[in-house]
Design a protein around this motif. Structure first.
Motif, PDB file in Angstrom:
ATOM      1  N   THR A  10       0.935  -1.272  -0.055  1.00 59.64           N
ATOM      2  CA  THR A  10      -0.241  -0.088  -0.077  1.00 59.64           C
ATOM      3  C   THR A  10       0.950   1.167   0.118  1.00 59.64           C
ATOM      4  O   THR A  10       1.968   1.201   0.719  1.00 59.64           O
ATOM      5  CB  THR A  10      -0.763  -0.055   1.322  1.00 59.64           C
ATOM      6  OG1 THR A  10      -1.741  -1.206   1.225  1.00 59.64           O
ATOM      7  CG2 THR A  10      -2.021   1.251   1.265  1.00 59.64           C
ATOM      8  N   TRP A  11       0.601   2.229  -0.669  1.00 54.15           N
ATOM      9  CA  TRP A  11       1.335   3.532  -0.958  1.00 54.15           C
ATOM     10  C   TRP A  11       0.666   4.649  -0.712  1.00 54.15           C
ATOM     11  O   TRP A  11      -0.765   4.694  -1.264  1.00 54.15           O
ATOM     12  CB  TRP A  11       1.968   3.308  -2.402  1.00 54.15           C
ATOM     13  CG  TRP A  11       2.748   2.616  -2.805  1.00 54.15           C
ATOM     14  CD1 TRP A  11       2.461   1.024  -3.020  1.00 54.15           C
ATOM     15  CD2 TRP A  11       4.151   2.507  -2.698  1.00 54.15           C
ATOM     16  NE1 TRP A  11       3.650   0.380  -3.573  1.00 54.15           N
ATOM     17  CE2 TRP A  11       4.592   1.207  -3.257  1.00 54.15           C
ATOM     18  CE3 TRP A  11       4.961   3.538  -2.453  1.00 54.15           C
ATOM     19  CZ2 TRP A  11       5.867   0.783  -3.215  1.00 54.15           C
ATOM     20  CZ3 TRP A  11       6.512   3.267  -2.815  1.00 54.15           C
ATOM     21  CH2 TRP A  11       6.744   2.026  -3.165  1.00 54.15           C
ATOM     22  N   VAL A  12       0.825   5.594   0.084  1.00 58.11           N
ATOM     23  CA  VAL A  12       0.099   6.880   0.488  1.00 58.11           C
ATOM     24  C   VAL A  12       0.896   8.347  -0.199  1.00 58.11           C
ATOM     25  O   VAL A  12       2.045   8.172  -0.197  1.00 58.11           O
ATOM     26  CB  VAL A  12       0.114   6.752   1.953  1.00 58.11           C
ATOM     27  CG1 VAL A  12       1.395   6.920   2.713  1.00 58.11           C
ATOM     28  CG2 VAL A  12      -0.875   8.149   2.299  1.00 58.11           C
ATOM     29  N   CYS A  13       0.056   8.901  -0.704  1.00 59.83           N
ATOM     30  CA  CYS A  13       0.536  10.306  -0.979  1.00 59.83           C
ATOM     31  C   CYS A  13       1.010  11.076   0.107  1.00 59.83           C
ATOM     32  O   CYS A  13       0.022  11.294   1.121  1.00 59.83           O
ATOM     33  CB  CYS A  13      -0.674  10.892  -1.827  1.00 59.83           C
ATOM     34  SG  CYS A  13      -0.043  12.722  -2.464  1.00 59.83           S
ATOM     35  N   LEU A  14       2.149  11.508   0.159  1.00 58.07           N
ATOM     36  CA  LEU A  14       2.607  12.586   1.470  1.00 58.07           C
ATOM     37  C   LEU A  14       2.079  13.752   1.277  1.00 58.07           C
ATOM     38  O   LEU A  14       2.099  14.545   2.303  1.00 58.07           O
ATOM     39  CB  LEU A  14       4.182  12.304   1.320  1.00 58.07           C
ATOM     40  CG  LEU A  14       4.967  11.075   1.257  1.00 58.07           C
ATOM     41  CD1 LEU A  14       6.591  11.244   1.207  1.00 58.07           C
ATOM     42  CD2 LEU A  14       4.574  10.251   2.669  1.00 58.07           C
ATOM     43  N   ILE A  15       1.481  14.218   0.101  1.00 59.26           N
ATOM     44  CA  ILE A  15       0.816  15.521   0.190  1.00 59.26           C
ATOM     45  C   ILE A  15      -0.591  15.652   0.659  1.00 59.26           C
ATOM     46  O   ILE A  15      -0.890  16.255   1.516  1.00 59.26           O
ATOM     47  CB  ILE A  15       0.853  16.188  -1.148  1.00 59.26           C
ATOM     48  CG1 ILE A  15       2.360  15.968  -1.805  1.00 59.26           C
ATOM     49  CG2 ILE A  15       0.540  17.283  -1.326  1.00 59.26           C
ATOM     50  CD1 ILE A  15       3.337  16.782  -1.178  1.00 59.26           C
ATOM     51  N   CYS A  16      -1.444  14.605   0.010  1.00 57.43           N
ATOM     52  CA  CYS A  16      -2.787  14.699   0.438  1.00 57.43           C
ATOM     53  C   CYS A  16      -3.361  13.592   1.212  1.00 57.43           C
ATOM     54  O   CYS A  16      -4.376  13.427   1.671  1.00 57.43           O
ATOM     55  CB  CYS A  16      -3.831  14.805  -0.707  1.00 57.43           C
ATOM     56  SG  CYS A  16      -3.703  13.341  -1.966  1.00 57.43           S
ATOM     57  N   GLY A  17      -2.317  12.443   1.435  1.00 57.38           N
ATOM     58  CA  GLY A  17      -2.997  11.404   2.101  1.00 57.38           C
ATOM     59  C   GLY A  17      -3.751  10.377   1.294  1.00 57.38           C
ATOM     60  O   GLY A  17      -4.307   9.082   1.833  1.00 57.38           O
ATOM     61  N   TRP A  18      -3.847  10.526  -0.279  1.00 59.66           N
ATOM     62  CA  TRP A  18      -4.769   9.594  -0.790  1.00 59.66           C
ATOM     63  C   TRP A  18      -3.890   8.161  -0.878  1.00 59.66           C
ATOM     64  O   TRP A  18      -2.614   8.098  -0.962  1.00 59.66           O
ATOM     65  CB  TRP A  18      -4.835   9.828  -2.354  1.00 59.66           C
ATOM     66  CG  TRP A  18      -5.762   9.234  -3.199  1.00 59.66           C
ATOM     67  CD1 TRP A  18      -6.916   9.104  -3.236  1.00 59.66           C
ATOM     68  CD2 TRP A  18      -5.099   8.237  -4.184  1.00 59.66           C
ATOM     69  NE1 TRP A  18      -7.438   8.151  -4.265  1.00 59.66           N
ATOM     70  CE2 TRP A  18      -6.228   7.637  -4.594  1.00 59.66           C
ATOM     71  CE3 TRP A  18      -3.969   7.612  -4.496  1.00 59.66           C
ATOM     72  CZ2 TRP A  18      -6.153   6.703  -5.710  1.00 59.66           C
ATOM     73  CZ3 TRP A  18      -3.940   6.612  -5.441  1.00 59.66           C
ATOM     74  CH2 TRP A  18      -4.955   6.233  -5.935  1.00 59.66           C
ATOM     75  N   LYS A  53       4.570  10.228  -8.720  1.00 64.54           N
ATOM     76  CA  LYS A  53       4.748   9.242  -7.972  1.00 64.54           C
ATOM     77  C   LYS A  53       5.949   9.178  -6.948  1.00 64.54           C
ATOM     78  O   LYS A  53       5.903   8.630  -5.958  1.00 64.54           O
ATOM     79  CB  LYS A  53       5.336   7.869  -8.911  1.00 64.54           C
ATOM     80  CG  LYS A  53       4.171   7.174  -9.482  1.00 64.54           C
ATOM     81  CD  LYS A  53       4.536   6.236 -10.503  1.00 64.54           C
ATOM     82  CE  LYS A  53       5.261   5.010  -9.679  1.00 64.54           C
ATOM     83  NZ  LYS A  53       5.581   3.980 -10.584  1.00 64.54           N
ATOM     84  N   GLY A  54       6.644  10.117  -7.257  1.00 65.20           N
ATOM     85  CA  GLY A  54       7.855  10.408  -6.025  1.00 65.20           C
ATOM     86  C   GLY A  54       7.555  11.075  -4.948  1.00 65.20           C
ATOM     87  O   GLY A  54       8.143  11.290  -3.877  1.00 65.20           O
ATOM     88  N   GLU A  55       6.187  11.650  -4.655  1.00 66.58           N
ATOM     89  CA  GLU A  55       5.792  12.010  -3.557  1.00 66.58           C
ATOM     90  C   GLU A  55       4.967  11.192  -2.867  1.00 66.58           C
ATOM     91  O   GLU A  55       4.091  11.251  -1.623  1.00 66.58           O
ATOM     92  CB  GLU A  55       4.551  13.131  -3.872  1.00 66.58           C
ATOM     93  CG  GLU A  55       5.229  14.450  -4.456  1.00 66.58           C
ATOM     94  CD  GLU A  55       6.408  14.831  -3.588  1.00 66.58           C
ATOM     95  OE1 GLU A  55       6.454  15.116  -2.516  1.00 66.58           O
ATOM     96  OE2 GLU A  55       7.427  15.548  -4.186  1.00 66.58           O
ATOM     97  N   PHE A  56       5.046   9.688  -3.084  1.00 65.42           N
ATOM     98  CA  PHE A  56       4.309   8.411  -2.553  1.00 65.42           C
ATOM     99  C   PHE A  56       5.367   7.612  -1.384  1.00 65.42           C
ATOM    100  O   PHE A  56       6.509   7.593  -1.942  1.00 65.42           O
ATOM    101  CB  PHE A  56       3.678   7.633  -3.434  1.00 65.42           C
ATOM    102  CG  PHE A  56       2.567   8.206  -4.030  1.00 65.42           C
ATOM    103  CD1 PHE A  56       1.256   7.673  -3.386  1.00 65.42           C
ATOM    104  CD2 PHE A  56       2.312   9.155  -4.817  1.00 65.42           C
ATOM    105  CE1 PHE A  56       0.023   7.924  -4.203  1.00 65.42           C
ATOM    106  CE2 PHE A  56       1.076   9.563  -5.300  1.00 65.42           C
ATOM    107  CZ  PHE A  56      -0.179   9.048  -4.744  1.00 65.42           C
ATOM    108  N   ALA A  57       4.894   7.114  -0.435  1.00 66.55           N
ATOM    109  CA  ALA A  57       5.644   6.265   0.397  1.00 66.55           C
ATOM    110  C   ALA A  57       4.989   5.104   0.632  1.00 66.55           C
ATOM    111  O   ALA A  57       3.941   5.078   1.002  1.00 66.55           O
ATOM    112  CB  ALA A  57       6.048   7.062   1.697  1.00 66.55           C
ATOM    113  N   MET A  58       5.739   3.872   0.485  1.00 70.04           N
ATOM    114  CA  MET A  58       5.143   2.675   1.050  1.00 70.04           C
ATOM    115  C   MET A  58       4.671   2.667   2.472  1.00 70.04           C
ATOM    116  O   MET A  58       5.527   3.010   3.292  1.00 70.04           O
ATOM    117  CB  MET A  58       5.798   1.350   0.633  1.00 70.04           C
ATOM    118  CG  MET A  58       5.142   0.203   0.704  1.00 70.04           C
ATOM    119  SD  MET A  58       6.050  -1.484   1.173  1.00 70.04           S
ATOM    120  CE  MET A  58       7.415  -1.063   1.979  1.00 70.04           C
TER     121      MET A  58
END
Length: 61
Positions: A10-18, A53-58
């Motif tokens: 699962t990956w989450v957007c670090l900016i908006c939390g999506w 995609k670079g703004e997402f973290a697992m």
């Protein structure tokens, strides 16, 4: 013989939390269930805030 369970990430957007769940995919954007994060095109954008995609973290849930 028992089959090994498939582990999806699962990956989450670090900016908006999506959240992108590999098991569910994102059919609204043409991404089939089971699509791995690495298989999503590099130019894909977050459907909520339009970052790359670079703004997402697992994450572990």
């Amino acid at each position: 013989m028992q089959q090994e369970a498939v582990v999806y990430k699962t990956w989450v957007c670090l900016i908006c939390g999506w959240v992108y769940d590999e098991e569910q995919g994102w059919p609204d954007d043409g991404i089939a269930p089971g699509t791995r994060w690495d298989d999503i095109p590099e130019d894909w954008r977050c459907p909520e805030c339009d970052v790359g995609k670079g703004e997402f973290a697992m994450i572990e849930i």
